[in-house]
Design a protein around this motif. Structure first.
Motif: not given
Length: 652
Positions: A593-595, A609-614, A620-626
């Motif tokens: 999803v983040f590609e 989502l790629a831009i969101t992750q960047q 200085n944060g992290e994003i994950s998905v379930e």
């Protein structure tokens, strides 16, 4: 020793006041009466009939001395012991001159004060190897004198055959002839017979002395008058020295061989000296071995410390250890070179590294034992260099925590990472040029078609309506694609500020309220009040916007659409969660999803989502998905928390 013990008892008895019933007669009050006393005829040296038929012994002399002191006639009759007991019980005599006291006998008889103590012993043959104490007499053939007190001692001991004999001489003969295994009797009497008969090489005693009881004059219960006479007489012969003379006559005195004592003392001293020498030798040897082990261990520890120091100094990071007060306890060579250890300093704040680390972070570690990982900061010294540090608590003593600090200069690494990221994006754009051209060409083709048809169909109302609806939509589509493409490829440096998360969430939900109402979506917000973070406002809003738009697209086809935005505090971090009840994402798709440019939407290009992750990483944060198919999807953003407060719930 036994004689001294007996004399002690007798002296004690002399000091005891006369019993009120005792008959004390002075010379003017002497009354001459006759008392009949029986005694054992075969219990030497206490009482026995010798070869000439004379009845003699220690007890006989004691009775005669009492007779003289008390001015009475005492008739002493020798007979076997068991007959003496029967005679007393039947009233044929007044007393027995010598009987051992016991609680059992005290029921039927009264006893005078004791005038000697006598022990019993176990007598066995010299070749005996299996009888050593009274418990070994079980299942053995044992002899005792008839009506002797030993009978009470051996009761209930499972003796195979308890044989009663008239006297100990008879028992001794049976023992030597192997008719019995042992006999229990008076120790002094047995020794007398053994010595007299010359049986020393055949018989011996084993175990401890038994029944060491008081030896007294005995009468039938209640005959206090006779007991008073004998008590008075015993006291008198003790006080005037007669008792002592009789005792020496029959039992002699203990003479000690001084040379033997000296020899024993010298032997004891020699043994003690030998033990001291052995202990000293052992101690010296042990101390030498211990010293060698200590030296070996010291060398090992020194080697370990040198190795640890080399490892510590070979690390590329700056390593320091500080206590609760930020006093520097240890640092590696790299940190020393940076600080310039020639300067005089004690505390971290006095060094250049103290300007890199946030004091609040150190306080969290040293006071609360919290670990801080991979925190990136821009140096306040030049506002250019970027450092990454890790803080770990270390116990110094009891509950006193210090901190292990690891600082790494990642300025070049960060620049290289950003270059690589930009290069990777360009490569990706190059590989997907066809897709980009297609996405741009489609709306342009539609616009061109309308432009070419305008001269012919401009008069058609339907044509004009389609033109006004389709062309703006295609232009918006083209504009959105170009903006997304620029956002992904452009290096944004959003200005970070201290923000209250709930304010940004409110603003974003307010902006999307039209879309939320349009699809009748139940929106739930549950965000911590006063939860503050250090992020870029525009980037956080953009992140939330992308996630909420994706959630709206996922739930709008549901009969009961629902989106929930909430937070959870985990130590020094806050998790911002966007959760929907859409159809969910399968496991294979979830990994991609983040590609960049990966999408499952017909009209999407896969950059959101790629831009969101960047952007999350830049803050200085992290994003994950379930996600679970048929249940929904949950995006989790983790940010560093500046302040946490109570929960405030908002429903839109």
């Amino acid at each position: 020793m036994k004689k001294l013990y007996i004399l002690f008892i007798l002296i004690f008895l002399m000091l005891v006041p006369n019993n009120i019933h005792a008959r004390s007669l002075d010379d003017n009050e002497k009354v001459y009466i006759t008392i009949t006393i029986a005694g054992d005829d075969s219990l030497p040296p206490f009482e026995y009939v010798d070869g000439k038929g004379i009845y003699k012994g220690f007890n006989i002399d004691i009775m005669r001395a009492i007779s003289i002191e008390e001015g009475i006639e005492i008739e002493i009759i020798p007979m076997p012991w068991y007959k003496a007991i029967d005679a007393l019980n039947n009233g044929e005599i007044d007393a027995i001159q010598g009987m051992k006291y016991s609680k059992t006998r005290d029921i039927n008889y009264d006893f005078s004060m004791p005038y000697i103590q006598t022990p019993n012993s176990i007598f066995v043959r010299n070749d005996n190897k299996y009888i050593h104490e009274i418990n070994d007499l079980k299942d053995k053939r044992v002899a005792i004198q008839k009506n002797d007190i030993s009978k009470y001692l051996l009761a209930n001991r499972d003796i195979e055959n308890l044989i009663e004999v008239n006297n100990q001489e008879e028992a001794l003969i049976k023992l030597i002839n192997k008719e019995i295994d042992a006999y229990v009797g008076n120790k002094l009497t047995g020794a007398y017979y053994i010595q007299k008969k010359g049986f020393e090489e055949y018989v011996k005693t084993v175990g401890e002395d038994l029944l060491v009881e008081n030896y007294c004059v005995a009468v039938l219960d209640g005959n206090n008058e006779i007991i008073d006479i004998f008590n008075d007489g015993i006291k008198k012969i003790i006080s005037n020295g007669t008792y002592d003379k009789i005792y020496k006559k029959w039992f002699g005195e203990y003479f000690y061989d001084n040379s033997k004592i000296l020899k024993n003392i010298l032997v004891a001293l020699g043994v003690a000296f030998l033990l001291v020498v052995l202990i000293t030798i052992f101690t010296i040897k042990w101390n030498r071995q211990l010293k060698e082990r200590v030296e070996e261990r010291t060398i090992e520890l020194k080697r370990e410390n040198i190795l640890k120091e080399k490892i510590l100094n070979s690390i590329f990071s700056y390593i320091l250890v500080v206590d609760r007060d930020k006093k520097v306890l240890l640092m590696n060579d790299k940190a020393k070179r940076l600080i310039d250890n020639k300067k005089d300093f004690t505390y971290l704040n006095d060094t250049v590294l103290g300007k890199i680390i946030d004091n609040n972070d150190i306080n969290e570690v040293t006071q609360r034992g919290i670990e801080i990982k991979n925190k990136e900061v821009v140096s306040s010294i030049d506002d250019i260099s970027t450092y990454q540090y890790n803080l770990s608590p270390i116990s110094i003593d009891n509950d006193n925590f210090g901190a292990v600090i690891s600082i790494k200069d990642i300025t070049e690494e960060k620049m290289l990472r950003e270059r690589l990221m930009a290069t990777d994006k360009l490569k990706t754009l190059g590989r997907l040029a066809a897709t980009v051209a297609h996405e741009i060409k489609n709306p342009l083709t539609a616009i061109k078609a309308y432009v070419e048809l305008m001269p012919e169909k401009i008069g058609s109302e339907r044509f004009r309506e389609n033109l006004l609806e389709d062309v703006p939509r295609e232009i918006d589509r083209l504009d959105k694609f170009i903006n997304d493409l620029l956002n992904y490829s452009r290096h944004r440096r959003g200005k970070k500020e201290e923000l209250n998360i709930i304010e940004v969430v409110k603003d974003t939900l307010r902006f999307l309220s039209r879309e939320i109402k349009k699809h009748d979506i139940e929106m739930v917000c549950d965000i911590h009040k006063d939860a503050k973070v250090l992020v870029s406002r525009d980037q956080l809003r953009h992140i939330l916007m992308n996630l909420l738009l994706n959630a709206i697209d996922a739930v709008k086809v549901n009969s009961v659409p629902k989106i929930k935005v909430y937070s959870a505090v985990d130590g020094q971090y806050i998790k911002l969660i966007v959760e929907d009840n859409g159809k969910g994402i399968d496991e294979k798709t979830l990994k991609k999803v983040f590609e960049p440019y990966y999408t499952t939407k017909k009209e999407g290009v896969g950059l959101g989502l790629a831009i969101t992750q960047q952007m999350v990483k830049k803050n200085n944060g992290e994003i994950s998905v379930e996600s679970k198919l048929g249940i929904g999807t949950k995006f989790i953003i983790t940010l560093g928390l500046l302040k946490k407060g109570e929960i405030l719930c908002i429903d839109s």
